[in-house]
Design an enzyme around this catalytic site. Structure first.
Site, PDB file in Angstrom:
ATOM      1  N   TYR A  51       0.725  -1.292  -0.049  1.00 18.70           N
ATOM      2  CA  TYR A  51      -0.075   0.100  -0.023  1.00 18.70           C
ATOM      3  C   TYR A  51       0.941   1.217  -0.029  1.00 18.70           C
ATOM      4  CZ  TYR A  51      -4.932  -0.925   0.160  1.00 18.70           C
ATOM      5  OH  TYR A  51      -6.449  -1.168   0.062  1.00 18.70           O
ATOM      6  N   GLU A  53      -0.527   4.897  -0.364  1.00 14.69           N
ATOM      7  CA  GLU A  53      -1.313   6.258  -0.732  1.00 14.69           C
ATOM      8  C   GLU A  53      -0.168   7.416  -0.510  1.00 14.69           C
ATOM      9  OE1 GLU A  53      -2.781   3.748   1.264  1.00 14.69           O
ATOM     10  OE2 GLU A  53      -4.926   3.961   1.106  1.00 14.69           O
ATOM     11  N   ASP A 197      -7.883  12.982 -25.026  1.00 13.62           N
ATOM     12  CA  ASP A 197      -7.752  11.511 -24.595  1.00 13.62           C
ATOM     13  C   ASP A 197      -7.328  10.822 -25.568  1.00 13.62           C
ATOM     14  OD1 ASP A 197      -8.476   8.955 -24.148  1.00 13.62           O
ATOM     15  OD2 ASP A 197     -10.502   9.208 -23.321  1.00 13.62           O
ATOM     16  N   THR A 223      -4.932   5.591 -21.712  1.00 16.90           N
ATOM     17  CA  THR A 223      -4.867   4.362 -20.956  1.00 16.90           C
ATOM     18  C   THR A 223      -3.326   4.066 -21.364  1.00 16.90           C
ATOM     19  OG1 THR A 223      -6.131   3.383 -22.743  1.00 16.90           O
ATOM     20  CG2 THR A 223      -7.081   3.767 -20.784  1.00 16.90           C
ATOM     21  N   LYS A 226      -3.193   0.128 -24.648  1.00 16.34           N
ATOM     22  CA  LYS A 226      -3.822   0.102 -26.122  1.00 16.34           C
ATOM     23  C   LYS A 226      -2.333   0.153 -26.876  1.00 16.34           C
ATOM     24  CE  LYS A 226      -8.486   1.613 -25.155  1.00 16.34           C
ATOM     25  NZ  LYS A 226      -8.440   2.366 -23.901  1.00 16.34           N
ATOM     26  N   ARG A 232      -2.950  -2.614 -18.057  1.00 17.65           N
ATOM     27  CA  ARG A 232      -4.103  -1.965 -17.982  1.00 17.65           C
ATOM     28  C   ARG A 232      -3.953  -1.057 -16.909  1.00 17.65           C
ATOM     29  NH1 ARG A 232      -7.498  -4.914 -21.270  1.00 17.65           N
ATOM     30  NH2 ARG A 232      -9.067  -3.437 -20.935  1.00 17.65           N
TER      31      ARG A 232
HETATM   32  N1  DSN Z   1     -13.216   0.181 -24.293  1.00 16.00           N
HETATM   33  C1  DSN Z   1     -12.252   0.971 -24.906  1.00 16.00           C
HETATM   34  C2  DSN Z   1     -12.354   0.701 -26.524  1.00 16.00           C
HETATM   35  O1  DSN Z   1     -12.491  -0.427 -26.800  1.00 16.00           O
HETATM   36  O2  DSN Z   1     -12.171   1.659 -27.238  1.00 16.00           O
HETATM   37  C3  DSN Z   1     -12.606   2.610 -24.738  1.00 16.00           C
HETATM   38  O3  DSN Z   1     -12.757   2.470 -23.288  1.00 16.00           O
END
Ligand code: DSN
Length: 430
Positions: A51, A53, A197, A223, A226, A232
């Site tokens: 942990y 924080e 984003d 994120t 991707k 993740r």
């Molecule tokens: N779930 C993602 C996507 O597939 O584009 C977006 O959050």
């Protein structure tokens, strides 16, 4: 995973099943990727026991000397990768990151202007059922009905009429280049924050295969799992200073705080919305950023786009209609409306039977519903990770086109399933 095999054979065999699926199928969901074994190891490390924080050197718990070093290293690598002034690596994923940005910069009831969900936007960019339009007002923009592309004159006009407090660019199903600079200029002209984003295209931005929203955009989030090919999770990057700080009536100390955008973002993430960061994921982010800083990642990012363009050409040559008639990035949005309305799910299922995993998706101005959309979204990040190039994209494009034109032909799907298996074996991963 020998320990897991011994101690919990049920979970072990389910994970094995998914591993085999990932090896054996052409995974073409554009938001997914296959991470390196180094990223997997960091994610599965003992760091999941801790942990921490707070932020590096300012923790609420003892025993964080190694965690601090890991988080600082990951931040330093992220700054180098994107050229950001400030980085917060703690958001658990994309939606919490977007919630933190709004929480940091907006008042309840302020207005968000993002792209409408069915045009390729995201739930958290102001969709009706999402917190982003319950706690805030939402004035979404659309794409041009004829071209399927952004119409920046229309975006500017809407911004001038609606006067939002934040304008969001960055999408989940938009196959074209995003003009981040123009978005920032429009935001500046109406007194709004600019937010990008870049979840889908972060790997392309890092690898120089898509223009960057830096250094002008006020706040950028992504994120990490991707095209960036990490674990993740998510991160927020921003300017140090808030050019729109509201300081009326504040004393000197409060004014300084209001102008400190980095501080506002950090406080919104923790303690505003989250508790302890996932330190194992932070370490895996550091590993992924280290990989993305290597010259070969640039080659990877450019190959993703080259593959998508080759795939788009093959599809169009085989009478498959694409939204915007092509792509500039990692994804392609197939428009099935010339064949029939609401066919996305049926075609996605047929493609999966042939060994090609995609997802049904709305197309702009879809005449059907999000539950029965008229498009299929595909992308090239995973096939490129596996080492495939333009030659393989031509094959894959022809298979996809055949299934689209004859989705009920069981013999055809079985034949293609054999061919996709063969291709997967040739480009083995894991
Ligand atoms: N779930 C993602 C996507 O597939 O584009 C977006 O959050």
């Amino acid at each position: 995973m020998l320990e897991l095999k011994d101690s919990d054979s049920a979970v072990y065999s389910l994970v094995q099943g998914e591993l085999e699926r990932q090896k054996d199928v052409l995974n073409m969901i554009p938001s997914e990727n296959y991470v390196s074994k180094a990223v997997l190891e960091a994610t599965g490390s003992v760091l999941c026991n801790k942990y921490s924080e707070g932020y590096a050197k300012r923790r609420y718990y003892q025993g964080n000397q190694w965690i601090d070093e890991i988080e600082l290293l990951a931040i330093e690598r992220a700054k180098k990768l994107f050229g950001a002034e400030h980085v917060n690596l703690q958001p658990y994923s994309g939606s919490p990151a977007n919630a933190a940005i709004y929480f940091a910069l907006l008042k309840l009831g302020d207005k968000i202007m993002g792209m409408r969900l069915d045009m390729g936007g995201h739930l958290t960019h102001g969709h009706t059922v999402n917190f982003s339009s319950r706690f805030y007002k939402s004035s979404p923009y659309t794409v041009d009905r004829e071209t399927g592309m952004l119409d920046m004159d229309a975006v500017r006009k809407l911004a001038e009429t609606e006067k939002p407090q934040i304008i969001v660019s960055g999408y989940t199903a938009y196959p074209r280049t995003i003009p981040f600079k123009e978005f920032h200029e429009i935001s500046e002209s109406v007194g709004a924050y600019s937010m990008a984003d870049i979840s889908h295209i972060a790997g392309l931005v890092a690898g120089g295969a898509h223009p960057s929203p830096f250094p002008f955009t006020d706040v950028v989030m992504t994120t990490t799992h991707k095209t960036l090919r990490g674990p993740r999770g998510a991160m927020i990057m921003c300017r140090k200073n808030d050019r729109l700080a509201r300081t009326e009536g504040l004393d000197e100390k409060e004014t300084e705080k209001a102008k400190d955008m980095a501080g506002k973002i950090d406080r919104a993430v923790f303690p505003g919305l989250q508790g302890g960061p996932h330190d194992n994921v932070t370490a895996a982010k550091a590993v992924a950023f280290g990989e993305a800083l290597k010259p070969e990642f640039k080659v990877y990012a450019h190959q993703i786009v080259a593959n998508a363009k080759a795939l788009a050409k093959t599809l169009m040559d085989n009478n498959v209609k694409l939204v915007s008639d092509g792509t500039d990035n990692h994804l392609i949005l197939i428009d099935l409306t010339p064949i029939g309305i609401g066919l996305g799910k049926k075609i996605a299922v047929a493609l999966e039977e042939a060994g090609i995993c995609t997802n049904a998706n709305t197309v702009p101005y879809d005449q059907s519903t999000p539950f029965k959309p008229s498009g299929v979204r595909i992308g090239t990040p995973i096939l490129t990770t596996r080492g495939m190039k333009e030659t393989e994209m031509k094959l894959v494009g022809e298979w996809i086109a055949k299934v689209i034109h004859s989705p009920d032909d069981a013999a055809l799907k079985a034949k293609i399933r054999g061919e996709t298996k063969e291709l997967c074996n040739k480009f083995a991963f894991y």
